[in-house]
Design an enzyme around this catalytic site. Structure first.
Site, PDB file in Angstrom:
ATOM      1  N   ASP A 106       0.852  -1.201   0.000  1.00 11.95           N
ATOM      2  CA  ASP A 106       0.000   0.000   0.000  1.00 11.95           C
ATOM      3  C   ASP A 106       0.884   1.247   0.000  1.00 11.95           C
ATOM      4  O   ASP A 106       1.776   1.385   0.840  1.00 11.95           O
ATOM      5  CB  ASP A 106      -0.926  -0.020   1.228  1.00 11.95           C
ATOM      6  CG  ASP A 106      -2.121   0.897   1.070  1.00 11.95           C
ATOM      7  OD1 ASP A 106      -1.940   2.046   0.604  1.00 11.95           O
ATOM      8  OD2 ASP A 106      -3.242   0.479   1.417  1.00 11.95           O
ATOM      9  N   SER A 120      -7.328   3.781  -1.035  1.00 14.83           N
ATOM     10  CA  SER A 120      -7.012   2.347  -1.058  1.00 14.83           C
ATOM     11  C   SER A 120      -8.247   1.495  -1.310  1.00 14.83           C
ATOM     12  O   SER A 120      -8.113   0.361  -1.775  1.00 14.83           O
ATOM     13  CB  SER A 120      -6.358   1.939   0.262  1.00 14.83           C
ATOM     14  OG  SER A 120      -5.151   2.616   0.415  1.00 14.83           O
ATOM     15  N   THR A 169      -7.944  -2.322   1.957  1.00 17.74           N
ATOM     16  CA  THR A 169      -7.311  -3.196   0.958  1.00 17.74           C
ATOM     17  C   THR A 169      -7.800  -4.643   1.062  1.00 17.74           C
ATOM     18  O   THR A 169      -8.369  -5.169   0.095  1.00 17.74           O
ATOM     19  CB  THR A 169      -5.774  -3.083   1.037  1.00 17.74           C
ATOM     20  OG1 THR A 169      -5.416  -1.705   1.049  1.00 17.74           O
ATOM     21  CG2 THR A 169      -5.096  -3.797  -0.115  1.00 17.74           C
ATOM     22  N   ASP A 209      -1.482   0.035  -4.733  1.00 19.51           N
ATOM     23  CA  ASP A 209      -2.729   0.678  -5.126  1.00 19.51           C
ATOM     24  C   ASP A 209      -2.485   2.105  -5.621  1.00 19.51           C
ATOM     25  O   ASP A 209      -3.178   2.604  -6.496  1.00 19.51           O
ATOM     26  CB  ASP A 209      -3.737   0.653  -3.975  1.00 19.51           C
ATOM     27  CG  ASP A 209      -3.110   0.972  -2.620  1.00 19.51           C
ATOM     28  OD1 ASP A 209      -1.896   1.319  -2.568  1.00 19.51           O
ATOM     29  OD2 ASP A 209      -3.822   0.879  -1.606  1.00 19.51           O
TER      30      ASP A 209
END
Ligand code: MG
Ligand code: ZN
Length: 375
Positions: A47, A88, A141, A308
């Site tokens: 992330d 995200s 996520t 992402d």
């Protein structure tokens, strides 16, 4: 007429010489051979891990990384349906569902209608599935692969969705959303146990010490709230990755889909704290090494690494040296730069090029060889 007969003759001669050559050089069935499909896909999402985070980590830790073992490199465009800068939730929904949606959406479309995820489809097709995260397992996520919600902050509702999907293995934080709930008195961990899950948490035992029954589904909650930073004592990711792969590859034989998230590379970026970013990235790079060691031996696993979005607008500024990066941030939020995608294993060649983030979903499905779409 004569002319067309001549060209017919030419075509015949070309065909004949072609066939002859083919017979000599390689038999036709070999030439027609389909590219192999992976049995398993492991999707690694760092992330907030843009190219600068990867560059800074590579330089800071000896000018090498396990990313360098990847065969194919592409770039994806990370934007959301309502904003050039994705969050995200929309970012993971693009990977999980193949659709652009609005920031905050958990596997729902722009009209908040639930859309099927690749993890759910894998379950329907008889594969085993897993989620591992260094945030709450209900965080945007991982949630986007298993839950459907109009808003990412509805974590108690997101936790309820774990009862609707037969995910075979999950490890992450956020125990309170399951058993110390504000909206009701439900104990979702007990409900999961009654569905024949083996559920444990940091309360009861160390993940490392658990011997998992391969015939059961398994879940482990690593903390009540969000997990700690690596440097503050969080230590479960390596064990979770090892156990997830071992469990999913023994649980049944029809293959698996596993998503592993390094959540806090993003949090270091939000905090404009380069040390936090680098420490989290270092651990993530190490588990990528573990995943690749296993996948290379297995030979039937496609490994895909991406992010992402980028977080912090990180730059490596003049004055930096390999072992002392002078980092500068331009934002405490995400940025809109294109994001690298790394792939290795059967199906990896599909990930070459520049494409939308939603294409990662299509490429993973195509790699598995899935043709029809579920309803
Ligand atoms: Mg995340
Ligand atoms: Zn973020």
């Amino acid at each position: 007429m004569f002319k067309s007969m001549i060209s017919l003759l030419c075509i015949f001669l070309m065909w004949a010489s072609c066939t002859t050559t083919q017979q000599v050089v390689a038999p036709a069935p070999m030439a027609m051979k389909k590219k192999p499909s992976p049995k398993n896909i492991i999707l690694l999402i760092g992330d907030g891990m843009g190219l600068t985070q990867i560059s800074a980590g590579t330089y800071a830790y000896g000018n090498t990384s396990h990313f360098e073992r990847m065969d194919v490199i592409g770039l994806h465009k990370s934007y959301a349906s309502d904003n050039l800068i994705t969050d995200s939730a929309a970012g993971a929904t693009a990977f999980a569902c193949g659709q652009k949606t609005y920031n905050g959406a958990i596997a729902v479309d722009q009209d908040t209608i639930p859309i099927g995820t690749i993890l759910e489809e894998a379950e329907m097709r008889g594969l085993s599935t897993g989620l591992v995260s260094t945030s709450s397992i209900t965080h945007a996520t991982p949630a986007s692969f298993i839950a459907h919600n109009k808003y990412r902050k509805n974590m108690e509702e997101i936790a309820e969705d774990f009862l609707d999907t037969e995910v075979d293995f999950f490890v992450g934080g956020g125990r309170k959303h399951f058993d110390s709930r504000e909206k009701d008195e439900r104990d979702l961990l007990a409900e999961l146990r009654s569905k024949d899950y083996v559920i444990s948490s940091y309360f009861e035992e160390e993940l490392e010490a658990i011997v998992i029954d391969p015939s059961k589904n398994f879940g482990y909650l690593t903390s009540s709230e969000e997990p700690l930073r690596l440097t503050e004592g969080r230590g479960y990711l390596k064990d979770a990755v090892k156990k997830s792969i071992s469990h999913l590859s023994h649980h049944d034989t029809s293959g698996f889909f596993l998503m592993i998230e390094g959540s806090q590379i993003d949090w270091g970026g939000h905090a404009n704290n380069l040390d936090w970013v680098l420490n989290e990235w270092k651990e993530y790079n190490e588990i990528i090494g573990d995943v690749l060691d296993w996948a290379e031996k297995d030979g039937e696993t496609l490994v895909v690494i991406t992010a992402d979005h980028e977080t912090g607008g990180l730059a490596i500024n003049p004055g930096s040296q390999m072992d002392s990066i002078v980092g500068a941030f331009t934002s405490t939020y995400h940025t809109g730069t294109m994001i690298p995608v790394f792939a290795k294993g059967p199906g990896a060649d599909k990930f070459n090029g520049i494409y939308e983030n939603t294409a990662i979903y299509d490429k993973m499905r195509a790699a598995y060889g899935w043709k029809t779409k579920p309803n």
